[in-house]
Design a protein around this motif. Structure first.
Motif, PDB file in Angstrom:
ATOM      1  N   GLY A  31    -102.875 -16.875 -63.456  1.00 11.65           N
ATOM      2  CA  GLY A  31    -103.547 -18.255 -63.469  1.00 11.65           C
ATOM      3  C   GLY A  31    -102.087 -18.987 -62.078  1.00 11.65           C
ATOM      4  O   GLY A  31    -102.641 -20.377 -61.187  1.00 11.65           O
ATOM      5  N   GLY A  32    -101.300 -18.182 -61.274  1.00 13.32           N
ATOM      6  CA  GLY A  32    -100.303 -19.516 -60.242  1.00 13.32           C
ATOM      7  C   GLY A  32     -99.624 -20.141 -60.381  1.00 13.32           C
ATOM      8  O   GLY A  32     -99.207 -20.879 -59.697  1.00 13.32           O
ATOM      9  N   ASP A  33     -99.294 -20.383 -61.861  1.00 17.52           N
ATOM     10  CA  ASP A  33     -98.767 -21.849 -62.347  1.00 17.52           C
ATOM     11  C   ASP A  33     -97.324 -21.499 -62.067  1.00 17.52           C
ATOM     12  O   ASP A  33     -96.320 -20.567 -62.510  1.00 17.52           O
ATOM     13  CB  ASP A  33     -98.464 -21.726 -64.091  1.00 17.52           C
ATOM     14  N   PRO A  34     -96.725 -22.032 -61.597  1.00 15.44           N
ATOM     15  CA  PRO A  34     -95.294 -22.146 -60.273  1.00 15.44           C
ATOM     16  C   PRO A  34     -94.358 -22.022 -61.380  1.00 15.44           C
ATOM     17  O   PRO A  34     -93.129 -21.476 -61.071  1.00 15.44           O
ATOM     18  CB  PRO A  34     -95.509 -23.794 -59.516  1.00 15.44           C
ATOM     19  N   PRO A  53    -101.767 -12.695 -55.843  1.00 14.72           N
ATOM     20  CA  PRO A  53    -100.812 -12.105 -56.486  1.00 14.72           C
ATOM     21  C   PRO A  53    -100.026 -11.423 -56.019  1.00 14.72           C
ATOM     22  O   PRO A  53     -99.702 -11.046 -54.784  1.00 14.72           O
ATOM     23  CB  PRO A  53    -101.942  -9.956 -57.226  1.00 14.72           C
ATOM     24  N   LEU A  54     -98.882 -11.872 -57.228  1.00 16.06           N
ATOM     25  CA  LEU A  54     -97.961 -11.440 -56.517  1.00 16.06           C
ATOM     26  C   LEU A  54     -96.931  -9.898 -57.946  1.00 16.06           C
ATOM     27  O   LEU A  54     -97.200 -10.044 -58.584  1.00 16.06           O
ATOM     28  CB  LEU A  54     -96.567 -12.046 -56.737  1.00 16.06           C
ATOM     29  N   TYR A  55     -96.109  -9.242 -56.789  1.00 19.05           N
ATOM     30  CA  TYR A  55     -95.652  -7.775 -57.474  1.00 19.05           C
ATOM     31  C   TYR A  55     -93.846  -7.874 -57.303  1.00 19.05           C
ATOM     32  O   TYR A  55     -94.077  -7.333 -56.215  1.00 19.05           O
ATOM     33  CB  TYR A  55     -96.748  -6.283 -57.152  1.00 19.05           C
ATOM     34  N   ARG A  67     -90.163 -24.594 -48.436  1.00 18.15           N
ATOM     35  CA  ARG A  67     -90.881 -24.606 -47.676  1.00 18.15           C
ATOM     36  C   ARG A  67     -90.772 -22.747 -47.573  1.00 18.15           C
ATOM     37  O   ARG A  67     -92.019 -22.687 -46.482  1.00 18.15           O
ATOM     38  CB  ARG A  67     -90.587 -24.805 -46.429  1.00 18.15           C
ATOM     39  N   ALA A  68     -90.947 -21.928 -48.114  1.00 17.18           N
ATOM     40  CA  ALA A  68     -91.586 -20.811 -47.455  1.00 17.18           C
ATOM     41  C   ALA A  68     -92.566 -20.447 -48.363  1.00 17.18           C
ATOM     42  O   ALA A  68     -93.546 -21.472 -48.844  1.00 17.18           O
ATOM     43  CB  ALA A  68     -90.791 -19.106 -48.370  1.00 17.18           C
ATOM     44  N   PHE A  69     -93.417 -19.763 -47.487  1.00 20.08           N
ATOM     45  CA  PHE A  69     -94.606 -19.445 -47.956  1.00 20.08           C
ATOM     46  C   PHE A  69     -95.045 -17.649 -47.473  1.00 20.08           C
ATOM     47  O   PHE A  69     -94.835 -16.875 -46.976  1.00 20.08           O
ATOM     48  CB  PHE A  69     -95.820 -19.903 -46.881  1.00 20.08           C
ATOM     49  N   LEU A  70     -95.636 -17.269 -49.071  1.00 22.49           N
ATOM     50  CA  LEU A  70     -95.505 -15.698 -49.217  1.00 22.49           C
ATOM     51  C   LEU A  70     -97.206 -15.350 -49.011  1.00 22.49           C
ATOM     52  O   LEU A  70     -98.352 -16.211 -50.495  1.00 22.49           O
ATOM     53  CB  LEU A  70     -95.041 -15.020 -50.160  1.00 22.49           C
ATOM     54  N   ASN A  71     -98.634 -14.990 -48.544  1.00 21.37           N
ATOM     55  CA  ASN A  71     -99.859 -14.797 -49.559  1.00 21.37           C
ATOM     56  C   ASN A  71     -99.882 -13.737 -49.745  1.00 21.37           C
ATOM     57  O   ASN A  71     -99.187 -12.917 -50.291  1.00 21.37           O
ATOM     58  CB  ASN A  71    -100.039 -14.548 -47.798  1.00 21.37           C
ATOM     59  N   TYR A  72    -101.196 -14.132 -50.401  1.00 26.92           N
ATOM     60  CA  TYR A  72    -101.633 -12.975 -51.551  1.00 26.92           C
ATOM     61  C   TYR A  72    -100.835 -10.819 -51.511  1.00 26.92           C
ATOM     62  O   TYR A  72    -100.676 -11.161 -50.101  1.00 26.92           O
ATOM     63  CB  TYR A  72    -103.281 -12.821 -50.975  1.00 26.92           C
ATOM     64  N   GLY A  73    -100.652 -10.769 -52.768  1.00 34.77           N
ATOM     65  CA  GLY A  73    -100.192  -9.461 -52.415  1.00 34.77           C
ATOM     66  C   GLY A  73     -98.997  -8.901 -52.327  1.00 34.77           C
ATOM     67  O   GLY A  73     -98.573  -7.994 -51.574  1.00 34.77           O
TER      68      GLY A  73
END
Length: 128
Positions: A31-34, A53-55, A67-73
């Protein structure tokens, strides 16, 4: 483990940490819930964005700056600490892998080690 010393990956305490992270990781990826992300990771800075997704291995050894950004996968194998600085930009499919293995082949099947990874402020890593 965190100090870079050899450890056994099948240690029951470490296995419990992996199970905890797997459940939180599943919930975040569904769900991407922060709020779940903040429970999974050691620290998430203000206005940081992580796209599922994050692994992770444990999650608790990951610090993400504001303010960091991590894209998909993203794959963050955090046997040792992973620190991502403020305003860092991480492209899709990036892997940050802290585990290492002994050079001595006799130790390799049972023992592991790890080295920390630090990405400073304003770092950009392109996809993959």
């Amino acid at each position: 483990m965190l100090a870079g010393e050899l450890y056994r990956a099948d240690d029951p305490e470490l296995q419990a940490g992996l199970r905890r992270a797997a459940e939180l990781q599943r919930r975040f990826n569904d769900g991407g819930d922060p709020a779940v992300l903040r429970e999974l990771l050691g620290s998430v800075g203000e206005d940081a964005e992580v796209r599922p997704p994050l692994y992770v291995d444990y999650g608790s050894h990951v610090t993400i700056g504001p303010r960091a950004f991590l894209n998909y996968g993203a794959v963050l194998l955090d046997v040792a600490p992973i620190t991502i600085g403020a305003d860092a930009q991480i492209g899709p499919g990036v892997q940050l892998l802290t585990p290492t293995h002994p050079l001595d082949a006799r130790l390799r099947d049972k023992w592991e080690a790890a080295e920390p990874i630090t990405l400073h402020d304003n770092v950009w890593l392109g996809g993959g």
